[in-house]
Design a protein around this motif. Structure first.
Motif, PDB file in Angstrom:
ATOM      1  N   ALA A  45       0.843  -0.831  -0.477  1.00 44.38           N
ATOM      2  CA  ALA A  45      -0.326  -0.136   0.038  1.00 44.38           C
ATOM      3  C   ALA A  45       0.584   1.101  -0.197  1.00 44.38           C
ATOM      4  N   ARG A  46       2.073   0.625   0.410  1.00 41.48           N
ATOM      5  CA  ARG A  46       3.172   1.803   0.262  1.00 41.48           C
ATOM      6  C   ARG A  46       3.367   2.869  -0.938  1.00 41.48           C
ATOM      7  N   TYR A  47       3.238   1.991  -2.111  1.00 37.49           N
ATOM      8  CA  TYR A  47       3.361   1.856  -2.978  1.00 37.49           C
ATOM      9  C   TYR A  47       2.157   2.367  -4.275  1.00 37.49           C
ATOM     10  N   PRO A  48       2.576   2.729  -4.952  1.00 39.47           N
ATOM     11  CA  PRO A  48       1.057   3.234  -5.173  1.00 39.47           C
ATOM     12  C   PRO A  48       0.978   2.549  -6.894  1.00 39.47           C
ATOM     13  N   ARG A  49       2.102   2.457  -7.003  1.00 41.60           N
ATOM     14  CA  ARG A  49       2.257   1.897  -8.625  1.00 41.60           C
ATOM     15  C   ARG A  49       1.780  -0.161  -8.153  1.00 41.60           C
ATOM     16  N   ILE A  50       2.484  -0.301  -7.453  1.00 45.86           N
ATOM     17  CA  ILE A  50       1.821  -1.546  -6.860  1.00 45.86           C
ATOM     18  C   ILE A  50       0.207  -1.794  -5.785  1.00 45.86           C
ATOM     19  N   ALA A  51      -0.084  -0.410  -5.325  1.00 41.16           N
ATOM     20  CA  ALA A  51      -1.102  -1.022  -4.487  1.00 41.16           C
ATOM     21  C   ALA A  51      -2.365  -1.242  -6.046  1.00 41.16           C
ATOM     22  N   GLU A  52      -1.979   0.081  -6.747  1.00 39.46           N
ATOM     23  CA  GLU A  52      -3.202  -0.186  -8.269  1.00 39.46           C
ATOM     24  C   GLU A  52      -2.607  -2.204  -8.907  1.00 39.46           C
ATOM     25  N   TRP A  53      -1.726  -2.051  -8.861  1.00 45.65           N
ATOM     26  CA  TRP A  53      -1.219  -3.585  -9.679  1.00 45.65           C
ATOM     27  C   TRP A  53      -2.347  -4.199  -8.727  1.00 45.65           C
ATOM     28  N   THR A  54      -1.725  -4.304  -7.704  1.00 41.89           N
ATOM     29  CA  THR A  54      -2.432  -5.239  -6.677  1.00 41.89           C
ATOM     30  C   THR A  54      -4.288  -5.114  -6.807  1.00 41.89           C
ATOM     31  N   ARG A  55      -4.561  -4.132  -6.835  1.00 34.82           N
ATOM     32  CA  ARG A  55      -6.097  -3.983  -6.133  1.00 34.82           C
ATOM     33  C   ARG A  55      -6.258  -4.666  -7.821  1.00 34.82           C
ATOM     34  N   GLN A  56      -5.586  -4.471  -8.800  1.00 38.63           N
ATOM     35  CA  GLN A  56      -6.382  -4.688 -10.520  1.00 38.63           C
ATOM     36  C   GLN A  56      -6.430  -6.048 -10.447  1.00 38.63           C
ATOM     37  N   THR A  57      -5.032  -7.370 -10.441  1.00 44.50           N
ATOM     38  CA  THR A  57      -4.672  -8.748 -10.777  1.00 44.50           C
ATOM     39  C   THR A  57      -5.942  -9.448 -10.193  1.00 44.50           C
ATOM     40  N   ARG A  58      -6.572 -10.110 -11.597  1.00 46.11           N
ATOM     41  CA  ARG A  58      -6.851 -10.461 -11.369  1.00 46.11           C
ATOM     42  C   ARG A  58      -6.836 -11.993 -10.059  1.00 46.11           C
ATOM     43  N   LEU A  59      -5.830 -11.476  -9.777  1.00 47.80           N
ATOM     44  CA  LEU A  59      -4.682 -13.000  -9.219  1.00 47.80           C
ATOM     45  C   LEU A  59      -6.009 -12.342  -7.312  1.00 47.80           C
ATOM     46  N   ASN A  60      -5.876 -10.961  -7.002  1.00 50.94           N
ATOM     47  CA  ASN A  60      -6.555 -10.611  -5.510  1.00 50.94           C
ATOM     48  C   ASN A  60      -7.674 -11.088  -5.669  1.00 50.94           C
ATOM     49  N   PRO A  61      -8.233 -11.622  -4.737  1.00 48.08           N
ATOM     50  CA  PRO A  61      -9.393 -12.248  -4.846  1.00 48.08           C
ATOM     51  C   PRO A  61     -10.876 -11.188  -4.291  1.00 48.08           C
ATOM     52  N   THR A  62      -9.601 -10.016  -3.602  1.00 45.96           N
ATOM     53  CA  THR A  62     -10.855  -8.383  -3.261  1.00 45.96           C
ATOM     54  C   THR A  62     -11.258  -7.550  -4.199  1.00 45.96           C
ATOM     55  N   GLY A  63      -9.735  -7.800  -5.688  1.00 48.40           N
ATOM     56  CA  GLY A  63      -9.404  -6.699  -6.147  1.00 48.40           C
ATOM     57  C   GLY A  63     -10.686  -5.902  -7.045  1.00 48.40           C
ATOM     58  N   ARG A  64     -12.115  -6.969  -6.851  1.00 48.81           N
ATOM     59  CA  ARG A  64     -13.225  -6.272  -7.538  1.00 48.81           C
ATOM     60  C   ARG A  64     -14.096  -5.444  -6.900  1.00 48.81           C
ATOM     61  N   LEU A  65     -13.965  -5.280  -5.304  1.00 45.36           N
ATOM     62  CA  LEU A  65     -15.009  -4.998  -4.556  1.00 45.36           C
ATOM     63  C   LEU A  65     -14.789  -3.733  -4.736  1.00 45.36           C
ATOM     64  N   HIS A  66     -13.865  -2.713  -5.275  1.00 44.58           N
ATOM     65  CA  HIS A  66     -14.626  -1.512  -5.364  1.00 44.58           C
ATOM     66  C   HIS A  66     -15.635  -1.208  -6.159  1.00 44.58           C
ATOM     67  N   ARG A  67     -16.522  -2.198  -6.857  1.00 45.88           N
ATOM     68  CA  ARG A  67     -17.781  -1.704  -7.983  1.00 45.88           C
ATOM     69  C   ARG A  67     -18.618  -1.779  -7.091  1.00 45.88           C
ATOM     70  N   TYR A  68     -18.093  -1.891  -5.427  1.00 47.89           N
ATOM     71  CA  TYR A  68     -19.812  -1.850  -4.707  1.00 47.89           C
ATOM     72  C   TYR A  68     -19.103  -1.318  -3.017  1.00 47.89           C
ATOM     73  N   ALA A  69     -18.072  -0.124  -3.454  1.00 49.06           N
ATOM     74  CA  ALA A  69     -18.225   0.027  -2.234  1.00 49.06           C
ATOM     75  C   ALA A  69     -19.174   1.389  -1.795  1.00 49.06           C
ATOM     76  N   ASP A  70     -20.072   1.676  -2.468  1.00 46.81           N
ATOM     77  CA  ASP A  70     -21.422   2.234  -2.162  1.00 46.81           C
ATOM     78  C   ASP A  70     -22.471   1.184  -1.558  1.00 46.81           C
ATOM     79  N   ASP A  71     -21.914  -0.070  -1.336  1.00 52.37           N
ATOM     80  CA  ASP A  71     -22.867  -1.200  -0.228  1.00 52.37           C
ATOM     81  C   ASP A  71     -22.727  -0.604   0.456  1.00 52.37           C
ATOM     82  N   PRO A  72     -23.482  -0.846   2.029  1.00 52.43           N
ATOM     83  CA  PRO A  72     -23.479  -0.605   3.162  1.00 52.43           C
ATOM     84  C   PRO A  72     -23.167  -1.794   3.453  1.00 52.43           C
TER      85      PRO A  72
END
Length: 77
Positions: free
Chosen positions: A23-50
């Motif tokens: 998380a300290r490195y923006p480019r690595i954090a972005e890759w981590t968020r987007q990679t299909r290897l991250n099971p929570t990577g697509r969670l941002h789609r539901y960011a407004d869900d209570p």
């Protein structure tokens, strides 16, 4: 898979440390968020869900104390 409960605890502690380090490195954090290897990577789609908002707040509130407990529970070695 772990043979002892403490093995799971030490693995989870290492996972938390790795997440924090990436998380300290923006480019690595972005890759981590987007990679299909991250099971929570697509969670941002539901960011407004209570439920997601509530879970994120609980994580922010309890992650630090949980990590301290893990450090206390995992024997040095």
């Amino acid at each position: 898979y772990w043979d002892k409960d403490v093995d799971y605890l030490s693995s989870f502690l290492a996972l938390m440390a790795g997440n924090r380090a990436r998380a300290r490195y923006p480019r690595i954090a972005e890759w981590t968020r987007q990679t299909r290897l991250n099971p929570t990577g697509r969670l941002h789609r539901y960011a407004d869900d209570p439920r997601v908002v509530d879970a994120n707040e609980r994580i922010k509130r309890f992650a630090g104390p949980a990590a301290k407990n893990l450090i206390r529970l995992v024997p040095a070695g």
